[in-house]
Design a protein around this motif. Structure first.
Motif, PDB file in Angstrom:
ATOM      1  N   THR A 199      34.265  58.370  40.189  1.00 18.69           N
ATOM      2  CA  THR A 199      34.997  57.589  41.176  1.00 18.69           C
ATOM      3  C   THR A 199      34.350  56.213  41.226  1.00 18.69           C
ATOM      4  OG1 THR A 199      35.523  59.549  42.471  1.00 18.69           O
ATOM      5  CG2 THR A 199      35.710  57.436  43.592  1.00 18.69           C
ATOM      6  N   ILE A 200      35.157  55.186  41.011  1.00 20.21           N
ATOM      7  CA  ILE A 200      34.657  53.811  40.954  1.00 20.21           C
ATOM      8  C   ILE A 200      35.211  53.062  42.152  1.00 20.21           C
ATOM      9  CG2 ILE A 200      34.648  51.686  39.601  1.00 20.21           C
ATOM     10  CD1 ILE A 200      35.290  53.846  37.212  1.00 20.21           C
ATOM     11  N   ASN A 201      34.314  52.527  42.972  1.00 22.50           N
ATOM     12  CA  ASN A 201      34.694  51.737  44.139  1.00 22.50           C
ATOM     13  C   ASN A 201      34.512  50.262  43.820  1.00 22.50           C
ATOM     14  OD1 ASN A 201      35.179  53.663  46.493  1.00 22.50           O
ATOM     15  ND2 ASN A 201      33.277  54.442  45.629  1.00 22.50           N
ATOM     16  N   VAL A 202      35.559  49.490  44.051  1.00 22.98           N
ATOM     17  CA  VAL A 202      35.533  48.059  43.756  1.00 22.98           C
ATOM     18  C   VAL A 202      35.890  47.302  45.025  1.00 22.98           C
ATOM     19  CG1 VAL A 202      36.550  46.225  42.368  1.00 22.98           C
ATOM     20  CG2 VAL A 202      36.270  48.499  41.385  1.00 22.98           C
ATOM     21  N   GLN A 203      35.071  46.354  45.386  1.00 18.75           N
ATOM     22  CA  GLN A 203      35.383  45.471  46.502  1.00 18.75           C
ATOM     23  C   GLN A 203      35.670  44.099  45.922  1.00 18.75           C
ATOM     24  OE1 GLN A 203      31.777  45.953  48.790  1.00 18.75           O
ATOM     25  NE2 GLN A 203      32.784  47.403  50.150  1.00 18.75           N
ATOM     26  N   MET A 204      36.783  43.523  46.372  1.00 15.93           N
ATOM     27  CA  MET A 204      37.159  42.193  45.878  1.00 15.93           C
ATOM     28  C   MET A 204      37.908  41.461  46.980  1.00 15.93           C
ATOM     29  SD  MET A 204      40.431  42.913  43.369  1.00 15.93           S
ATOM     30  CE  MET A 204      39.684  44.095  42.287  1.00 15.93           C
ATOM     31  N   PHE A 205      37.977  40.148  46.825  1.00  9.48           N
ATOM     32  CA  PHE A 205      38.742  39.363  47.783  1.00  9.48           C
ATOM     33  C   PHE A 205      40.209  39.749  47.722  1.00  9.48           C
ATOM     34  CE2 PHE A 205      35.380  35.920  47.192  1.00  9.48           C
ATOM     35  CZ  PHE A 205      34.739  36.248  48.373  1.00  9.48           C
ATOM     36  N   ALA A 206      40.854  39.759  48.856  1.00  7.11           N
ATOM     37  CA  ALA A 206      42.286  40.030  48.935  1.00  7.11           C
ATOM     38  C   ALA A 206      43.058  38.904  48.255  1.00  7.11           C
ATOM     39  CB  ALA A 206      42.698  40.145  50.401  1.00  7.11           C
ATOM     40  N   GLY A 207      44.263  39.249  47.784  1.00  3.48           N
ATOM     41  CA  GLY A 207      45.125  38.207  47.257  1.00  3.48           C
ATOM     42  C   GLY A 207      45.592  38.414  45.827  1.00  3.48           C
ATOM     43  N   ARG A 208      45.103  39.427  45.170  1.00  7.85           N
ATOM     44  CA  ARG A 208      45.555  39.665  43.793  1.00  7.85           C
ATOM     45  C   ARG A 208      46.863  40.437  43.808  1.00  7.85           C
ATOM     46  NH1 ARG A 208      40.089  39.414  43.792  1.00  7.85           N
ATOM     47  NH2 ARG A 208      39.197  38.053  42.225  1.00  7.85           N
ATOM     48  N   SER A 209      47.665  40.204  42.808  1.00 11.12           N
ATOM     49  CA  SER A 209      48.978  40.845  42.732  1.00 11.12           C
ATOM     50  C   SER A 209      48.835  42.305  42.298  1.00 11.12           C
ATOM     51  CB  SER A 209      49.871  40.107  41.736  1.00 11.12           C
ATOM     52  OG  SER A 209      49.401  40.307  40.410  1.00 11.12           O
ATOM     53  N   ALA A 210      49.910  43.066  42.539  1.00 15.44           N
ATOM     54  CA  ALA A 210      49.927  44.461  42.091  1.00 15.44           C
ATOM     55  C   ALA A 210      49.778  44.528  40.576  1.00 15.44           C
ATOM     56  CB  ALA A 210      51.217  45.137  42.545  1.00 15.44           C
ATOM     57  N   GLU A 211      50.370  43.586  39.858  1.00 16.36           N
ATOM     58  CA  GLU A 211      50.261  43.573  38.390  1.00 16.36           C
ATOM     59  C   GLU A 211      48.808  43.347  37.953  1.00 16.36           C
ATOM     60  OE1 GLU A 211      51.212  44.327  34.708  1.00 16.36           O
ATOM     61  OE2 GLU A 211      52.647  44.508  36.346  1.00 16.36           O
ATOM     62  N   GLN A 212      48.100  42.453  38.601  1.00 20.82           N
ATOM     63  CA  GLN A 212      46.690  42.219  38.284  1.00 20.82           C
ATOM     64  C   GLN A 212      45.865  43.467  38.555  1.00 20.82           C
ATOM     65  OE1 GLN A 212      46.369  38.704  40.801  1.00 20.82           O
ATOM     66  NE2 GLN A 212      45.648  37.541  39.024  1.00 20.82           N
ATOM     67  N   LYS A 213      46.119  44.125  39.682  1.00 24.05           N
ATOM     68  CA  LYS A 213      45.392  45.355  40.012  1.00 24.05           C
ATOM     69  C   LYS A 213      45.710  46.456  39.009  1.00 24.05           C
ATOM     70  CE  LYS A 213      45.556  44.409  44.926  1.00 24.05           C
ATOM     71  NZ  LYS A 213      46.084  44.896  46.209  1.00 24.05           N
ATOM     72  N   ARG A 214      46.976  46.555  38.613  1.00 21.80           N
ATOM     73  CA  ARG A 214      47.395  47.552  37.619  1.00 21.80           C
ATOM     74  C   ARG A 214      46.613  47.359  36.317  1.00 21.80           C
ATOM     75  NH1 ARG A 214      52.496  46.500  38.744  1.00 21.80           N
ATOM     76  NH2 ARG A 214      52.850  47.987  40.380  1.00 21.80           N
TER      77      ARG A 214
END
Length: 61
Positions: free
Chosen positions: A3-18
């Motif tokens: 299980t990998i937990n990633v914290q990042m600033f909000a604002g990325r698109s669903a496509e970027q997250k995908r």
């Protein structure tokens, strides 16, 4: 099951997250020899005003 937990600033698109979770999953499977179905990636989005580096909020930079 990794299980990998990633914290990042909000604002990325669903496509970027995908694309990101696909790349993380592929790298995990390649390096650990596991199946994609066994890899969980949890993204936690953080507002810039809730993250600080060097004593300064990112929202102030």
């Amino acid at each position: 099951m990794p299980t990998i937990n990633v914290q990042m600033f909000a604002g990325r698109s669903a496509e970027q997250k995908r694309a990101f979770v696909k790349a993380i999953t592929d790298a995990t499977c390649e390096s650990l020899g596991c199946k994609p179905e066994g890899v969980d990636v949890i993204i936690q989005e953080v507002k810039r005003e809730d993250w600080a580096t060097g004593g300064k909020l990112w929202s102030d930079q």
